[in-house]
Write a protein that holds these residues in place. Structure first.
Motif, PDB file in Angstrom:
ATOM      1  N   LEU A 236       0.839  -1.224  -0.107  1.00  0.00           N
ATOM      2  CA  LEU A 236      -0.076  -0.085  -0.131  1.00  0.00           C
ATOM      3  C   LEU A 236       1.111   1.401  -0.068  1.00  0.00           C
ATOM      4  O   LEU A 236       0.514   2.226  -0.493  1.00  0.00           O
ATOM      5  N   GLY A 237       2.116   1.121   0.746  1.00  0.00           N
ATOM      6  CA  GLY A 237       2.890   2.390   0.695  1.00  0.00           C
ATOM      7  C   GLY A 237       3.592   2.341  -0.776  1.00  0.00           C
ATOM      8  O   GLY A 237       3.585   3.672  -1.050  1.00  0.00           O
ATOM      9  N   GLN A 238       3.885   1.411  -1.438  1.00  0.00           N
ATOM     10  CA  GLN A 238       4.092   1.465  -2.899  1.00  0.00           C
ATOM     11  C   GLN A 238       3.413   2.075  -3.499  1.00  0.00           C
ATOM     12  O   GLN A 238       3.573   3.076  -4.677  1.00  0.00           O
ATOM     13  N   LEU A 239       1.931   1.801  -3.431  1.00  0.00           N
ATOM     14  CA  LEU A 239       0.938   2.388  -4.292  1.00  0.00           C
ATOM     15  C   LEU A 239       0.702   3.805  -4.057  1.00  0.00           C
ATOM     16  O   LEU A 239       0.346   4.349  -4.966  1.00  0.00           O
ATOM     17  N   ALA A 240       0.893   4.280  -2.596  1.00  0.00           N
ATOM     18  CA  ALA A 240       0.672   5.519  -2.597  1.00  0.00           C
ATOM     19  C   ALA A 240       1.850   6.465  -3.285  1.00  0.00           C
ATOM     20  O   ALA A 240       1.808   7.543  -3.798  1.00  0.00           O
ATOM     21  N   THR A 241       3.216   5.762  -3.131  1.00  0.00           N
ATOM     22  CA  THR A 241       4.218   6.474  -3.925  1.00  0.00           C
ATOM     23  C   THR A 241       4.083   6.633  -5.283  1.00  0.00           C
ATOM     24  O   THR A 241       4.154   7.602  -6.131  1.00  0.00           O
ATOM     25  N   ASP A 242       3.225   5.444  -5.909  1.00  0.00           N
ATOM     26  CA  ASP A 242       2.886   5.365  -7.504  1.00  0.00           C
ATOM     27  C   ASP A 242       2.032   6.587  -7.612  1.00  0.00           C
ATOM     28  O   ASP A 242       2.083   7.290  -8.745  1.00  0.00           O
TER      29      ASP A 242
END
Length: 484
Positions: A236-242
């Motif tokens: 989810l953190g990677q999704l937020a970064t994207d």
């Protein structure tokens, strides 16, 4: 939703485990009974002939024979009641080496009816003669399985066995009940642990999704400055970064679009304003309608036409609709033609123009590939024209051709001063970009679109076009062509 799914999954697991346990334990019980049936078959093949010849009543030797197949820990079966008056059997006890339990059989269970399956193993085995007439045991049943008994190769009887359909032994039923009770407790504990862990996690996940939804909705509404404020190290953190990266790209593109519109408006306004002023001056009698006026109007119309054509080509390139008619051709040969066409222009500006081959010129000229000759000539012409416009008088341009061992042809356009800074070199291919914004573009003869068009043409042919510092003090434009 997550909690409900987890509970449904746990209930399904418990139900399947219970069903598998019931069926598996029943198979185990039947396999144990099958071993007793095989042992009893062997005993009958060895001793049945003697019992039949002695005319002894089977009610005396049958229980003993069946009991001998049980384990020592098992409770011995009590024999069935003696024969009725109509049965013609010798009442003398048989001679048999083994246990001699002659107790009465247990009473039939409540609800027992003729043709039903009894509970105990001893009440589900029977002995039939060679004609399948019952000698002893329960009545014939549709589920019974017959095992032939042979003596000296001759069929003398059948052993019948009714397989168990459900668990009826007290110990078996108790074991299954205790297992089900333990399984129920395990399910309750697992559900409690699942709820204790999943509910806070699900609540946190829902809040995170709400933050994602809010950020995406703002992007959909055109608020590209919004960011998703989530600090996590998982997916989810990677999704937020994207998503934040997407917002940054959209914001940058929107700014570029606004700047693009402003630059285009400025480029179109200047020549139109100049032509309008000159026409109004002629109309008001301030300026005469002579060759000088016509020449100025023609210059601005030509400049405006080139600008519109360049914008059209870039727009076609962006949507992939820029037409290319490719044929087999030599890029070096096309380069020589372009250099020859610009020699006079360079001489007029007192600039030197050299074409240098580092390697065998004939080998380079014989290198050919599929290309649009007009577009490649446009690429080389724009690069030559760019050096012609911005190189100081007294300088020059060196066009260097070289080939590498990895099937690459490198063409470098190295001009003399003035040069560009590293920041300018990184933006030189951007549309409408110029090093000095205060300089009038019409005095330099360009609108900052030539290098953007060159970049598009090179990429359409699988080439690479880069900008760097020249050894002569100016700018170096490098075209790399790769053969497959």
């Amino acid at each position: 939703m997550i909690v409900a799914t987890t509970l449904i999954g746990s209930v399904t697991l418990v139900v399947l485990t219970k069903a598998s346990m019931d069926k598996g334990f029943l198979r185990y019980v039947n396999s144990a009974e099958q071993a007793r049936v095989e042992q009893l078959t062997t005993l009958l093949e060895q001793q049945l002939t003697g019992f039949l010849d002695s005319r002894a009543s089977p009610h005396y030797w049958w229980p003993t024979l069946v009991n001998s197949t049980r384990s020592q820990e098992s409770e011995q079966w009590r024999r069935p009641p003696p024969p009725s008056r109509n049965q013609q059997w010798d009442s003398r006890p048989p001679k048999f080496d083994g246990a001699s339990d002659h107790s009465l059989p247990p009473p039939r269970p409540a609800g027992w009816a003729r043709g039903s399956i009894s509970m105990e193993f001893e009440q589900r085995v029977m002995l039939l003669d060679a004609n399948k007439h019952r000698i002893i045991g329960p009545p014939n049943h549709s589920d019974e399985v017959l095992y032939p008994i042979y003596s000296q190769g001759e069929l003398i009887a059948y052993l019948g066995h009714i397989p168990q359909k459900s668990l009826v032994e007290a110990t078996e039923v108790q074991f299954v009940e205790e297992f089900n009770f333990s399984l129920l407790w395990i399910w309750l504990v697992s559900c409690a642990v699942t709820l204790a862990v999943a509910y806070p996690w699900a609540n946190s996940l829902i809040k995170t999704i709400e933050v994602f939804n809010k950020g995406v909705r703002q992007l959909a509404q055109g608020t590209y400055g919004s960011r998703v404020a989530i600090d996590r190290k998982d997916e989810l953190g990677q999704l937020a970064t994207d998503i934040n990266h997407l917002a940054t790209v959209l914001e940058r593109n929107e700014q570029a679009r606004q700047q693009w519109i402003a630059d285009i408006s400025h480029e179109l306004r200047n020549p139109i304003a100049i032509m309008q002023a000159e026409v109004e001056a002629v109309q008001d009698g301030v300026r005469e309608n002579n060759d000088s006026t016509i020449k100025s109007l023609h210059y601005n119309v030509t400049h405006l036409s080139h600008l519109v054509n360049d914008l059209y080509e870039l727009s076609m390139s962006d949507i992939g609709a820029l037409s290319y008619t490719k044929f087999e051709a030599s890029p070096v040969a096309l380069l020589e033609q372009c250099v020859d066409l610009y020699r006079d222009a360079f001489d007029e500006k007192r600039l030197s123009l050299l074409l240098i081959f580092r390697g065998d010129p004939d080998v380079m000229k014989n290198m050919s590939l599929q290309m649009d000759q007009n577009r490649i000539q446009q690429l080389f012409s724009n690069l030559l024209k760019n050096s012609l416009k911005y190189t100081d008088a007294g300088g020059g341009l060196e066009v260097v051709c070289s080939n590498t061992e990895d099937k690459q042809l490198v063409i470098e356009f190295n001009d003399s001063s003035p040069g560009l800074t590293d920041n300018d070199l990184g933006q030189v291919f951007e549309r409408l970009y110029r090093v000095d914004p205060s300089r009038h573009r019409h005095t330099a003869g360009g609108a900052g679109l030539g290098l953007s068009i060159c970049k598009s043409i090179a990429e359409a042919h699988g080439m690479t076009l880069t900008a760097g510092h020249s050894s002569l003090g100016g700018v170096s434009m490098k075209v790399v062509i790769t053969w497959e």
